[in-house]
Design a protein around this motif. Structure first.
Motif, PDB file in Angstrom:
ATOM      1  N   ARG A   1       0.837  -1.196   0.000  1.00 61.90           N
ATOM      2  CA  ARG A   1       0.000   0.000   0.000  1.00 61.90           C
ATOM      3  C   ARG A   1       0.873   1.247   0.000  1.00 61.90           C
ATOM      4  O   ARG A   1       1.984   1.254   0.482  1.00 61.90           O
ATOM      5  CB  ARG A   1      -0.892   0.028   1.241  1.00 61.90           C
ATOM      6  N   CYS A   2       0.295   2.325  -0.514  1.00 56.56           N
ATOM      7  CA  CYS A   2       0.897   3.650  -0.442  1.00 56.56           C
ATOM      8  C   CYS A   2      -0.168   4.614   0.052  1.00 56.56           C
ATOM      9  O   CYS A   2      -1.342   4.488  -0.334  1.00 56.56           O
ATOM     10  CB  CYS A   2       1.417   4.083  -1.814  1.00 56.56           C
ATOM     11  N   THR A   3       0.216   5.542   0.905  1.00 49.22           N
ATOM     12  CA  THR A   3      -0.731   6.539   1.388  1.00 49.22           C
ATOM     13  C   THR A   3      -0.152   7.928   1.172  1.00 49.22           C
ATOM     14  O   THR A   3       1.057   8.095   0.973  1.00 49.22           O
ATOM     15  CB  THR A   3      -1.068   6.311   2.875  1.00 49.22           C
ATOM     16  N   VAL A   4      -1.028   8.926   1.202  1.00 49.26           N
ATOM     17  CA  VAL A   4      -0.639  10.318   0.996  1.00 49.26           C
ATOM     18  C   VAL A   4      -0.880  11.082   2.286  1.00 49.26           C
ATOM     19  O   VAL A   4      -1.947  10.949   2.896  1.00 49.26           O
ATOM     20  CB  VAL A   4      -1.440  10.953  -0.161  1.00 49.26           C
ATOM     21  N   ILE A   5       0.109  11.879   2.715  1.00 47.23           N
ATOM     22  CA  ILE A   5      -0.044  12.683   3.925  1.00 47.23           C
ATOM     23  C   ILE A   5      -0.136  14.163   3.555  1.00 47.23           C
ATOM     24  O   ILE A   5       0.222  14.564   2.444  1.00 47.23           O
ATOM     25  CB  ILE A   5       1.113  12.461   4.920  1.00 47.23           C
ATOM     26  N   GLY A   6      -0.610  14.962   4.492  1.00 50.13           N
ATOM     27  CA  GLY A   6      -0.847  16.371   4.221  1.00 50.13           C
ATOM     28  C   GLY A   6       0.395  17.234   4.218  1.00 50.13           C
ATOM     29  O   GLY A   6       0.348  18.377   3.773  1.00 50.13           O
ATOM     30  N   SER A   7       1.512  16.746   4.716  1.00 54.07           N
ATOM     31  CA  SER A   7       2.730  17.554   4.744  1.00 54.07           C
ATOM     32  C   SER A   7       3.225  17.817   3.322  1.00 54.07           C
ATOM     33  O   SER A   7       3.135  16.949   2.444  1.00 54.07           O
ATOM     34  CB  SER A   7       3.821  16.833   5.550  1.00 54.07           C
ATOM     35  N   THR A   8       3.771  18.998   3.105  1.00 55.73           N
ATOM     36  CA  THR A   8       4.141  19.440   1.759  1.00 55.73           C
ATOM     37  C   THR A   8       5.643  19.641   1.631  1.00 55.73           C
ATOM     38  O   THR A   8       6.293  20.136   2.549  1.00 55.73           O
ATOM     39  CB  THR A   8       3.423  20.752   1.401  1.00 55.73           C
ATOM     40  N   THR A   9       6.166  19.265   0.490  1.00 52.58           N
ATOM     41  CA  THR A   9       7.520  19.641   0.078  1.00 52.58           C
ATOM     42  C   THR A   9       7.389  20.649  -1.053  1.00 52.58           C
ATOM     43  O   THR A   9       6.683  20.400  -2.038  1.00 52.58           O
ATOM     44  CB  THR A   9       8.316  18.425  -0.406  1.00 52.58           C
ATOM     45  N   TYR A  10       8.057  21.783  -0.900  1.00 52.59           N
ATOM     46  CA  TYR A  10       7.996  22.822  -1.929  1.00 52.59           C
ATOM     47  C   TYR A  10       9.181  22.676  -2.867  1.00 52.59           C
ATOM     48  O   TYR A  10      10.312  22.454  -2.436  1.00 52.59           O
ATOM     49  CB  TYR A  10       7.978  24.202  -1.271  1.00 52.59           C
ATOM     50  N   GLU A  11       8.883  22.793  -4.161  1.00 46.62           N
ATOM     51  CA  GLU A  11       9.900  22.639  -5.200  1.00 46.62           C
ATOM     52  C   GLU A  11       9.949  23.890  -6.064  1.00 46.62           C
ATOM     53  O   GLU A  11       9.065  24.733  -6.017  1.00 46.62           O
ATOM     54  CB  GLU A  11       9.589  21.424  -6.072  1.00 46.62           C
ATOM     55  N   GLU A  12      10.964  23.936  -6.888  1.00 48.69           N
ATOM     56  CA  GLU A  12      11.108  25.036  -7.842  1.00 48.69           C
ATOM     57  C   GLU A  12      10.600  24.589  -9.208  1.00 48.69           C
ATOM     58  O   GLU A  12      11.065  23.582  -9.758  1.00 48.69           O
ATOM     59  CB  GLU A  12      12.571  25.457  -7.954  1.00 48.69           C
ATOM     60  N   ALA A  13       9.634  25.319  -9.758  1.00 51.32           N
ATOM     61  CA  ALA A  13       9.160  25.035 -11.106  1.00 51.32           C
ATOM     62  C   ALA A  13      10.143  25.603 -12.123  1.00 51.32           C
ATOM     63  O   ALA A  13      10.745  26.661 -11.891  1.00 51.32           O
ATOM     64  CB  ALA A  13       7.785  25.654 -11.324  1.00 51.32           C
ATOM     65  N   PRO A  14      10.349  24.914 -13.246  1.00 56.12           N
ATOM     66  CA  PRO A  14      11.229  25.466 -14.282  1.00 56.12           C
ATOM     67  C   PRO A  14      10.736  26.834 -14.735  1.00 56.12           C
ATOM     68  O   PRO A  14       9.537  27.034 -14.958  1.00 56.12           O
ATOM     69  CB  PRO A  14      11.140  24.434 -15.409  1.00 56.12           C
ATOM     70  N   VAL A  15      11.646  27.772 -14.888  1.00 57.40           N
ATOM     71  CA  VAL A  15      11.261  29.136 -15.247  1.00 57.40           C
ATOM     72  C   VAL A  15      11.464  29.420 -16.730  1.00 57.40           C
ATOM     73  O   VAL A  15      10.990  30.451 -17.223  1.00 57.40           O
ATOM     74  CB  VAL A  15      12.057  30.154 -14.403  1.00 57.40           C
TER      75      VAL A  15
END
Length: 631
Positions: free
Chosen positions: A455-469
């Motif tokens: 199984r895989c589950t999703v949690i509410g914690s976020t990792t912020y990334e940089e979108a290509p500009v």
């Protein structure tokens, strides 16, 4: 300018503590007086060690009050054994008949040459326990080595076999699940014959062929529309602000060792912000095992990393320059040296929320025994840079806040994001880890997890990334992603009946929607515009259908087009509101233009899959304005 690692803002040893250390600790660590350790620091370390559940010296080392080298040198001197601060190249080998697994597990090597001393470099034992071990090993000659130096020697000693295993483990043990062979014979024949039949039909009866294909595709996209509707409905029920998972905070002493794998390639300028972000994680520093994975061919990043003043829990691993030069191969190389029971992957530009490892561990503790992966949500910390980054933010918000939580709630296969995947190390090794030949290894691994009953589950914690500009960088990144989706779909559809049996009808349909549907929609999307343009040019756009196929064609096609656009835009808008990004709502009507760019990348991905299936186009990150963590 040399980079300097920034220590955590709060030093645990600066907290209030009893005036003196316990008498037993003073006796046990009396040898550190030679290292001029402040007695008050030892008192603080004893208190924190009770909270963290580790020996006091690990607290001292993790907090920077004493180095590994100084501690091991003082311990060796007090125990009457040799100390080697550094091992020369080729200066260590496996002792006796010990194999690679035993050496990596025990952390023991043997010095080459006539002396043949056993090399010990682990710090998990308290001083009295280490002296007892040395007494049992007598009269065999022993030398103590700093733990990080011994791990470097282990990587050097077994580098070739580790690199070979990183490449060949999956394809040799489960070849049917490896992308080493891009497509099976029957798949290649079917695709070629299908294309030839479509061309022949188009030349013979172009209008009827276009109508029939469009109707068929419209029916294929109906499940996608339904899925988006369900995700949007689930978002409205969760409300604009989602509360964290309701779980009691686990005491520090009960937390296990957590490994962080951070692969970098041509990203010397990202080392400092990455290390700063990792230093903010809410986890005992002595229980963090951080591995920066570098490529031998990337001499600039390797040199910059060696120039850093790294804390004891950060280790450099250099992957030998063997093909394919991909991120999953680098991760596979580092996996056997992971010391944690749990593991997370972060990219160089990632800025995870500090509580993410704790929330992931709480999810593992509360989840079923077959929960092997916890996926944190991804979002963007530079959405305001330009139109491209705004659209990227909408896309990520819809996917990670809308679609993936729905897959989780319905217990369906989840195509993992390329970062912030938290794993049980034991399950990851059982799966043969990542496929080094798949350039979107995360989506493939998610499918393999589900096929083998995990199984895989999703949690509410976020990792912020940089979108290509820049558009060029975005196209290259999206080409790689879609090429990997093609690889993943072909690998798992080599035996469709087996896939259906292992995933079940619902899981099989979800796989087709999330993997196959993503590829197909990107490829056919421009053709709808082409057909509309032809009808408009011929003056028949608003006229009544003149053929039998005309009416159902326009009815189904327009429904598919309108419903598809409405559900995608509606989900994007709800996801933005859920994130508190209402300022980007005006960008939602511009999503179709963004989808046309995705179609450009999709056709480029098909071509690249044919001519260079394993080519990894690295996404460039880290302009000065975008390396700051989000507020």
């Amino acid at each position: 300018m040399s980079l300097v690692y920034e220590t955590p803002a709060v030093d645990p040893l600066e907290a209030s503590a009893p005036a003196g250390a316990p008498l037993s600790a003073l006796v046990e660590y009396s040898f550190l007086a030679e290292a001029q350790l402040d007695p008050a620091a030892l008192a603080h370390a004893c208190r924190v060690s009770e909270q963290w559940g580790v020996p006091p010296h690990e607290v001292l080392i993790a907090s920077g009050h004493i180095t590994e080298e100084a501690y091991m040198a003082a311990l060796a001197s007090s125990a009457g054994v040799a100390f080697l601060p550094r091992l020369p190249e080729g200066g260590a080998a496996a002792p006796g008949k010990a194999n690679q697994r035993q050496c990596l597990t025990t952390g023991v090597l043997q010095e080459t040459g006539p002396a043949g001393r056993l090399l010990l470099g682990f710090s998990c034992l308290r001083p009295f326990a280490m002296r007892a071990l040395l007494a049992r090993l007598a009269p065999r000659p022993v030398a103590l080595v700093p733990p990080r130096e011994l791990r470097r020697a282990l990587a050097e000693c077994f580098g070739s076999s580790l690199a070979q295993g990183a490449i060949s483990a999956l394809k040799s043990r489960r070849p049917n699940l490896s992308a080493y062979r891009p497509a099976s014979t029957w798949q290649a024949r079917t695709l070629v014959l299908g294309c030839l039949a479509l061309v022949a039909a188009g030349l013979t009866a172009p209008l009827a062929t276009a109508y029939a294909v469009s109707i068929g595709l419209a029916f294929v996209f109906v499940p996608v529309i339904v899925f988006r509707l369900l995700a949007a409905f689930a978002l409205t029920r969760r409300g604009p602000h989602e509360a964290p998972e309701d779980a009691a905070r686990v005491a520090d002493r009960e937390l296990p060792t957590y490994t962080i794998l951070a692969p970098l390639y041509r990203e010397a300028h990202m080392l400092r912000p990455l290390l700063h972000a990792l230093s903010q994680l809410d986890w005992p520093a002595a229980k963090l095992d951080i591995k920066l994975i570098l490529e031998a061919a990337d001499t600039n990043t390797v040199a910059a990393a060696h120039g850093l003043h790294l804390p004891a829990n950060v280790e450099l691993l250099v992957v030998p320059d063997t093909g394919p030069r991909t991120k999953p191969k680098a991760l596979n190389f580092a996996l056997p040296m992971a010391r944690g029971d749990y593991l997370v992957v972060y990219d160089a530009e990632d800025r995870p929320e500090p509580d993410q490892p704790r929330r992931a561990y709480q999810a593992f503790c509360a989840g079923p025994p077959n929960l092997a992966t916890v996926q944190a949500r991804l979002n963007i910390y530079n959405p305001e840079t330009n139109w491209l980054t705004r659209q990227f933010t909408i896309e990520y918000s819809a996917l990670f806040d809308g679609l993936l939580p729905l897959l989780d709630a319905m217990h369906l296969p989840i195509p993992l994001g390329g970062t912030s995947n938290h794993f049980r190390v034991e399950a990851l090794k059982w799966l043969q880890a990542w496929d080094p030949y798949n350039v979107t290894e995360d989506a493939d691994l998610g499918a393999r997890l589900s096929r083998l009953g995990y199984r895989c589950t999703v949690i509410g914690s976020t990792t912020y990334e940089e979108a290509p500009v820049r558009l060029g960088g975005w196209i290259r990144q999206r080409t790689r992603w879609l090429k990997g989706f093609i690889q993943t779909w072909l690998v798992h559809m080599r035996a469709p009946r087996t896939l259906l049996r292992e995933l079940g009808p619902r899981g099989f349909l979800a796989f087709q929607i999330m993997i196959g549907g993503t590829i197909l929609s990107a490829l056919v999307h421009p053709w709808f515009y082409g057909l509309l343009a032809l009808e408009l040019a011929g003056g028949g756009l608003l006229a009544l259908p003149q053929t039998v196929l005309g009416f159902p064609f326009w009815t189904v096609s327009l429904f598919s087009l309108v419903a598809g656009y409405a559900t995608a835009m509606g989900l994007g808008a709800l996801a933005l509101r859920h994130r508190g990004l209402d300022r980007l709502l005006w960008q939602v009507p511009l999503m179709p233009l963004y989808w046309l760019l995705i179609s450009v990348a999709a056709y480029r991905a098909v071509w690249q899959f044919i001519v260079a299936p394993f080519k990894w186009e690295k996404t460039e990150h880290g302009s000065q304005a975008q390396t700051r963590p989000p507020r």
